[in-house]
Write an enzyme that holds these catalytic residues in place. Structure first.
Site, short mmCIF file in Angstrom:
data_model
loop_
_atom_site.label_atom_id
_atom_site.label_comp_id
_atom_site.label_asym_id
_atom_site.label_seq_id
_atom_site.Cartn_x
_atom_site.Cartn_y
_atom_site.Cartn_z
N GLY A 9 15.00 10.78 -19.16
CA GLY A 9 13.93 8.77 -18.49
C GLY A 9 14.70 9.37 -16.94
O GLY A 9 14.60 8.46 -16.61
N GLY A 12 12.50 6.77 -15.05
CA GLY A 12 12.35 5.34 -15.58
C GLY A 12 14.07 5.00 -13.94
O GLY A 12 14.39 5.23 -13.15
N ARG A 13 13.59 3.18 -14.21
CA ARG A 13 14.25 2.68 -13.21
C ARG A 13 16.18 3.53 -13.76
O ARG A 13 16.67 3.83 -12.25
CB ARG A 13 14.71 1.17 -13.65
CG ARG A 13 13.98 0.62 -13.68
CD ARG A 13 14.27 -1.23 -14.08
NE ARG A 13 13.26 -2.37 -13.84
CZ ARG A 13 11.93 -2.38 -15.21
NH1 ARG A 13 12.39 -2.18 -15.93
NH2 ARG A 13 11.10 -3.34 -14.22
N THR A 94 21.15 1.87 -24.69
CA THR A 94 21.41 0.28 -26.07
C THR A 94 20.45 0.14 -26.32
O THR A 94 19.57 0.69 -26.60
CB THR A 94 21.75 -1.07 -24.76
OG1 THR A 94 20.87 -1.77 -24.21
CG2 THR A 94 23.39 -0.91 -24.38
N ALA A 116 28.77 3.70 -23.60
CA ALA A 116 29.66 2.43 -22.73
C ALA A 116 27.34 1.97 -22.45
O ALA A 116 26.62 2.60 -21.94
CB ALA A 116 29.74 2.82 -21.32
N ASN A 118 27.80 -0.59 -21.23
CA ASN A 118 27.36 -1.16 -19.09
C ASN A 118 28.88 -0.16 -18.66
O ASN A 118 30.00 -0.21 -18.92
CB ASN A 118 28.27 -2.66 -19.22
CG ASN A 118 28.03 -2.59 -17.50
OD1 ASN A 118 28.68 -2.42 -16.77
ND2 ASN A 118 27.07 -3.94 -18.11
N HIS A 148 18.60 -10.63 -17.52
CA HIS A 148 18.19 -9.50 -17.35
C HIS A 148 16.78 -9.65 -16.91
O HIS A 148 15.62 -10.38 -17.53
CB HIS A 148 18.62 -8.83 -18.45
CG HIS A 148 19.92 -7.70 -18.47
ND1 HIS A 148 20.65 -8.65 -19.92
CD2 HIS A 148 20.16 -7.10 -18.31
CE1 HIS A 148 22.10 -8.49 -19.47
NE2 HIS A 148 22.35 -7.18 -19.02
N LYS A 152 13.80 -5.88 -20.14
CA LYS A 152 14.27 -5.37 -21.31
C LYS A 152 14.03 -5.58 -22.38
O LYS A 152 13.55 -6.75 -22.59
CB LYS A 152 15.94 -5.99 -21.00
CG LYS A 152 17.05 -5.11 -21.42
CD LYS A 152 17.93 -5.60 -20.99
CE LYS A 152 19.36 -5.66 -21.28
NZ LYS A 152 20.13 -4.22 -21.96
N THR A 159 26.34 -5.13 -23.24
CA THR A 159 27.38 -5.31 -22.52
C THR A 159 27.22 -7.09 -23.57
O THR A 159 28.76 -6.81 -23.25
CB THR A 159 26.88 -6.15 -21.18
OG1 THR A 159 26.40 -5.01 -21.08
CG2 THR A 159 28.02 -6.16 -20.81
#
Length: 255
Positions: A9, A12-13, A94, A116, A118, A148, A152, A159
């Site tokens: 990715g 991407g951001r 996520t 994870a 986050n 967010h 998103k 999280t």
């Protein structure tokens, strides 16, 4: 030892932030970066490869670990390729369903996998204190609000779900109520969950505990995505020396 990192990715951001964080890390080197649509894209000095070249890149470039922030389906495809190449896999993706998480856990039987929702160290601190607060305030109403950016996809956030698990593990609750509409009074033992999506907000999570004519608010606010990228690079560096298994970001910051 230089940790060799592959990035998915990449345009991407989060992909861009991961590449920048790895470039700033003295012990890391980005050896390849892939994206679903690489045409015409550049990120710093890293050449962006097409995502369908991932299987060969993960073999030929010999990364120590791959860092992934994409989507559930693509993350599992990348994890499978890492299993075949015996390469560690770090993901902050996520929105996984139960079956998808199970498939990711299956990969950890062969390679080190660190998942994870986050990678902010402050969120780990929040997770540590939320359970204690719930235990110390039995019977208090609990509400969780997460905010967010407007692009998103999943809600509640990964999280938020992790915080909810910590809350439920440390108190007696009947279930979760997502939002409220019309005549919908609060029921004893429920956890209210609210997801806001607006603008370019990086991420904010607030747990509210109220009762006995008092309230406690525990809040984490991320002001820049770079904090997540830096944590993911720290995780990739840490996992380089680990054996096959299922790991969490708390394992990284506890050492």
């Amino acid at each position: 030892m230089t940790v060799r990192i592959g990035v998915t990715g990449a345009t991407g951001r989060m992909g861009r932030e991961v590449i920048a964080a790895a470039d700033d890390h003295a012990d890391c080197e980005v050896v390849f970066a892939v994206n679903r649509d690489p045409d015409g894209e550049t990120v710093e000095t890293v050449e962006i490869e097409p995502a369908d070249a991932f299987d060969s890149l993960v073999v030929d470039r010999e990364p120590t670990a791959v860092i992934d922030f994409t989507g559930p389906e693509s993350a599992l495809e990348y994890a499978d390729a890492c299993v075949d190449a015996d390469v560690a896999f770090v993901t902050g993706t996520t929105g996984f369903g139960d079956d998808q998480l199970e498939a990711l856990e299956d990969a950890s039987e062969t390679i080190p996998v660190l998942y994870a929702p986050n990678f902010a160290r402050g969120v780990q601190a929040l997770l540590n204190v939320v359970g204690e607060a719930v235990r110390n305030l039995p019977g208090y109403d609990v509400e969780l609000v997460e905010t967010h950016h407007n692009a998103k996809r999943d809600a509640p956030s990964g999280t938020a779900n992790r915080l909810l698990e910590e809350i439920e593990d440390n108190g007696e609750f009947t279930g979760r109520t997502h939002g409220r509409d019309g005549e919908d009074p609060r029921e004893e033992g429920e956890i209210g969950v609210h997801a806001l999506r607006a603008g370019s907000i990086t991420g904010e999570h607030e747990v509210v505990l109220a009762g006995n004519h008092e309230e406690v608010r525990l809040t984490h606010r991320a002001e820049d995505r770079g904090v997540f990228a830096a944590g993911a690079v720290d995780a990739a560096t840490w996992i380089a020396g680990q054996k096959a298994g299922w790991y969490d970001f708390s394992d990284v910051i506890s050492e």
